[in-house]
Design a protein around this motif. Sequence first.
Motif, mmCIF file in Angstrom:
data_model
loop_
_atom_site.group_PDB
_atom_site.id
_atom_site.type_symbol
_atom_site.label_atom_id
_atom_site.label_comp_id
_atom_site.label_asym_id
_atom_site.label_seq_id
_atom_site.Cartn_x
_atom_site.Cartn_y
_atom_site.Cartn_z
ATOM 1 N N ARG A 191 1.768 0.501 9.411
ATOM 2 C CA ARG A 191 0.497 0.934 8.628
ATOM 3 C C ARG A 191 -0.460 -0.010 9.036
ATOM 4 O O ARG A 191 -1.440 0.414 9.377
ATOM 5 C CB ARG A 191 0.727 0.979 7.249
ATOM 6 C CG ARG A 191 -0.418 1.473 6.374
ATOM 7 C CD ARG A 191 -0.469 1.323 4.998
ATOM 8 N NE ARG A 191 -1.291 1.885 4.119
ATOM 9 C CZ ARG A 191 -1.305 2.914 3.531
ATOM 10 N NH1 ARG A 191 -0.511 3.775 3.545
ATOM 11 N NH2 ARG A 191 -2.448 3.243 2.904
ATOM 12 N N ARG A 242 2.510 1.857 -3.458
ATOM 13 C CA ARG A 242 1.692 2.469 -4.201
ATOM 14 C C ARG A 242 1.360 3.778 -4.151
ATOM 15 O O ARG A 242 1.518 4.820 -4.996
ATOM 16 C CB ARG A 242 0.467 1.604 -4.279
ATOM 17 C CG ARG A 242 0.653 0.151 -4.807
ATOM 18 C CD ARG A 242 -0.729 -0.398 -5.120
ATOM 19 N NE ARG A 242 -0.765 -1.698 -5.452
ATOM 20 C CZ ARG A 242 -0.911 -2.770 -4.607
ATOM 21 N NH1 ARG A 242 -1.257 -2.568 -3.282
ATOM 22 N NH2 ARG A 242 -0.654 -4.425 -5.012
ATOM 23 N N GLN A 243 1.278 4.292 -2.791
ATOM 24 C CA GLN A 243 0.976 5.727 -2.422
ATOM 25 C C GLN A 243 2.143 6.583 -2.923
ATOM 26 O O GLN A 243 1.761 7.574 -3.230
ATOM 27 C CB GLN A 243 0.644 5.639 -0.725
ATOM 28 C CG GLN A 243 0.648 7.003 -0.334
ATOM 29 C CD GLN A 243 0.350 7.253 1.201
ATOM 30 O OE1 GLN A 243 0.197 5.983 1.835
ATOM 31 N NE2 GLN A 243 0.925 8.295 1.776
ATOM 32 N N ALA A 280 0.982 -1.098 0.099
ATOM 33 C CA ALA A 280 0.041 0.083 0.057
ATOM 34 C C ALA A 280 0.848 1.160 0.028
ATOM 35 O O ALA A 280 0.810 2.183 -0.789
ATOM 36 C CB ALA A 280 -0.831 -0.029 1.287
ATOM 37 N N LEU A 281 2.041 1.354 0.672
ATOM 38 C CA LEU A 281 2.909 2.545 0.933
ATOM 39 C C LEU A 281 3.643 2.781 -0.320
ATOM 40 O O LEU A 281 3.787 3.685 -0.790
ATOM 41 C CB LEU A 281 3.910 2.409 2.018
ATOM 42 C CG LEU A 281 3.332 2.961 3.381
ATOM 43 C CD1 LEU A 281 4.360 2.832 4.481
ATOM 44 C CD2 LEU A 281 3.103 4.413 3.181
#
Length: 293
Positions: free
Chosen positions: A227, A13-14, A10-11
């Motif tokens: 996260r 991609r962010q 997720a990070l």
Amino acid sequence: MGGYRAGSLALQRQLGVRERAEHVGRSLGQGIKPVAAAFLELQPLLVVGAADPATGRVWASPVVGTPGFVRATGPRQMSVAGGPPPTDPLATALTTPGTPVGTIALDPRTRRRMRLNGRLRPTARGFAVEADQVFSNCPKYIQRRESYEVTGARTPGPARLGGRLDRAGMECVRTADTFFVATVHPAGADASHRGGDPGFVRVDSPGELSWPDYPGNAMFLTLGNLRTDPRAGLLFLDWETGTTLQLTGEARTEFSDGGGRRVRLTVTEVVRTPAAVPLRWSAPEYSPANPDR
């Protein structure tokens, strides 16, 4: 098993580094290669991260021995002779079968580090770890220390416990150029290293500290774990006196408008042990990668 966890993905991609992380992630394996096995056998210090099964709190602890006390004893197995003292916060975890652990061996002499994460199995001499992830990192932010000596006459002092940092603990943090951080995720644990010029870790209050997240390899293993699970354990080591400062609490990552990142830890418990490690290292040569503060 090997590969990135949900928080790390997720990070990545962010922050727009998924492609780079995919390339770097090819280094994530489950086997211990001969060069890694040889590296392990030269180390006098292994840092282990895990969650205490009784409290759920995450800690990072040092395990020390004569080089060779950490060895590869199988294609995916690392064996450790010895362990932390009974008073260490991870003493129970490191004698509990199946405990997920993260480990890091860092050699200041060569600015090399190796990480091995997996499941623990107690042995007659200490413990073994069946590897899920084995990989090395670049030498960024590792301070070079050319040599060490074993101070056999050093006797560990009694551990000093508290819920907040005292004056000595705050000074230890403010003058540190290195610390280790343990995190967890649903499938396991991880132990990592952070480095910078002294002062890169800031004491914001006796119960809170923070540090910048410097640019790295784009894997975001530590921040990815945080996260999804904010529990974290920090280990500060005085490389001259052997005093250790262990902190546990919850951490969160703060993102600035300019793209910078800062990690903030709210402290739950503190353990400070004078002369805990019988190693005295030479003075540091700071990494040329350390940013100006």
